[in-house]
Design an enzyme around this catalytic site. Structure first.
Site, PDB file in Angstrom:
ATOM      1  N   HIS A 149       0.801  -1.153  -0.158  1.00  0.00           N
ATOM      2  CA  HIS A 149       0.069   0.029   0.030  1.00  0.00           C
ATOM      3  C   HIS A 149       0.908   1.263   0.088  1.00  0.00           C
ATOM      4  O   HIS A 149       1.996   1.145   0.115  1.00  0.00           O
ATOM      5  CB  HIS A 149      -0.892   0.083   1.143  1.00  0.00           C
ATOM      6  CG  HIS A 149      -0.160  -0.056   2.644  1.00  0.00           C
ATOM      7  ND1 HIS A 149       0.267  -1.166   3.118  1.00  0.00           N
ATOM      8  CD2 HIS A 149       0.461   1.171   3.251  1.00  0.00           C
ATOM      9  CE1 HIS A 149       1.052  -0.809   4.307  1.00  0.00           C
ATOM     10  NE2 HIS A 149       1.060   0.478   4.223  1.00  0.00           N
ATOM     11  N   HIS A 189       6.165   5.964  -1.588  1.00  0.00           N
ATOM     12  CA  HIS A 189       6.921   4.691  -1.965  1.00  0.00           C
ATOM     13  C   HIS A 189       5.922   3.642  -1.369  1.00  0.00           C
ATOM     14  O   HIS A 189       5.049   3.746  -0.732  1.00  0.00           O
ATOM     15  CB  HIS A 189       8.010   4.838  -1.079  1.00  0.00           C
ATOM     16  CG  HIS A 189       7.955   4.623   0.275  1.00  0.00           C
ATOM     17  ND1 HIS A 189       8.073   5.588   1.054  1.00  0.00           N
ATOM     18  CD2 HIS A 189       8.043   3.571   1.284  1.00  0.00           C
ATOM     19  CE1 HIS A 189       7.770   5.427   2.220  1.00  0.00           C
ATOM     20  NE2 HIS A 189       7.829   3.967   2.329  1.00  0.00           N
TER      21      HIS A 189
HETATM   22  P1  2AM Z   1       6.645   2.119   5.249  1.00  0.00           P
HETATM   23  O1  2AM Z   1       5.901   1.584   4.135  1.00  0.00           O
HETATM   24  O2  2AM Z   1       7.654   3.134   4.823  1.00  0.00           O
HETATM   25  O3  2AM Z   1       7.175   0.844   6.089  1.00  0.00           O
HETATM   26  C1  2AM Z   1       2.015   0.666   8.271  1.00  0.00           C
HETATM   27  O4  2AM Z   1       2.975   0.268   9.375  1.00  0.00           O
HETATM   28  C2  2AM Z   1       2.627   1.687   7.333  1.00  0.00           C
HETATM   29  O5  2AM Z   1       3.008   2.865   8.067  1.00  0.00           O
HETATM   30  C3  2AM Z   1       3.748   1.296   6.789  1.00  0.00           C
HETATM   31  O6  2AM Z   1       3.739   1.170   5.504  1.00  0.00           O
HETATM   32  C4  2AM Z   1       4.980   2.154   7.022  1.00  0.00           C
HETATM   33  O7  2AM Z   1       5.466   2.600   6.092  1.00  0.00           O
HETATM   34  C5  2AM Z   1       4.206   3.203   7.917  1.00  0.00           C
HETATM   35  N1  2AM Z   1       4.848   3.718   8.952  1.00  0.00           N
HETATM   36  C6  2AM Z   1       5.453   5.118   8.960  1.00  0.00           C
HETATM   37  N2  2AM Z   1       5.925   5.082  10.021  1.00  0.00           N
HETATM   38  C7  2AM Z   1       6.052   4.178  10.645  1.00  0.00           C
HETATM   39  C8  2AM Z   1       6.389   3.937  12.175  1.00  0.00           C
HETATM   40  N3  2AM Z   1       6.932   4.772  12.826  1.00  0.00           N
HETATM   41  N4  2AM Z   1       6.376   2.497  12.512  1.00  0.00           N
HETATM   42  C9  2AM Z   1       5.696   1.589  11.594  1.00  0.00           C
HETATM   43  N5  2AM Z   1       5.153   1.866  10.419  1.00  0.00           N
HETATM   44  C10 2AM Z   1       5.352   3.352   9.814  1.00  0.00           C
END
Ligand code: 2AM
Length: 186
Positions: free
Chosen positions: A40, A125
């Protein structure tokens, strides 16, 4: 509840990325590869909040002034924080300004409820794999370099979603709490 706000990727793009992940996974099975159904585009990570706050979050998201529908191009591969220090392997997003505008509106609306504002610039991304401190295998680096500019599809975004994330031993499990339509053009 652990929450985030995201755009779901179309089935065709998901299929293409699942194939890519399948190709790469055999070269580096020890990395944490994202399950295709979990791919996603995160607009805002909210994190753990009291479930009593859920209604306020839903109202805040319903109350934003969303941009009109827009198109996303799913293309490219790269690393966070950098190619020299690869900790996250991602697939890129090319978008018109509406995408960043949407992320900004969501960030602002939720900050009114006490959700901390984003400090870093919005870098859209799709996370494909998490390396952590594991080294990037040379075979994967080579395979990646041949496909860095690959395009996985173009699609129109019509809505975004509030999603609950349940962390299980088998990996994260995502459930859509509510979907919100973008403004339609007249
Ligand atoms: P990411 O795709 O860059 O890993 C659900 O956990 C989504 O929230 C993930 O896709 C993650 O992005 C994003 N996310 C952003 N900050 C986060 C954090 N501190 N901890 C976990 N997930 C985070």
């Amino acid at each position: 509840v652990r929450l985030f706000v995201a755009i779901e990727i179309p089935a065709e793009v998901c299929k293409r990325l699942a194939e890519l992940i399948g190709d790469f996974r055999v070269l580096a099975p020890s990395l944490k590869w994202v399950r295709a159904e979990n791919l996603h585009l995160t607009l805002k990570f909210i994190g753990e909040v009291e479930s009593t706050k859920l209604d306020a979050i839903r109202s805040a998201l319903a109350g934003i002034r969303p941009p009109g529908e827009f198109e996303l191009t799913y293309q490219g591969l790269g690393f966070f924080p950098s190619e020299k220090r690869p900790r996250i392997l991602w697939s890129g997003i090319q978008a018109t300004p509406e995408l960043a505008q949407l992320a900004f509106e969501i960030d602002m609306a939720l900050s009114a409820l006490g959700v901390p504002r984003e400090e870093r610039a919005f870098a859209p991304h799709l996370t494909l794999a998490r390396l952590g401190d594991l080294p990037l295998p040379g075979s994967l680096r080579t395979a990646l370099s041949r496909r860095v500019t690959e395009e996985f599809g173009v699609a129109r975004v019509t809505e975004f979603h509030l999603i609950e994330s349940k962390l299980k031993s088998t990996g994260a499990e995502y459930t859509t709490v509510q979907s919100f339509a973008l403004a339609t053009e007249h």
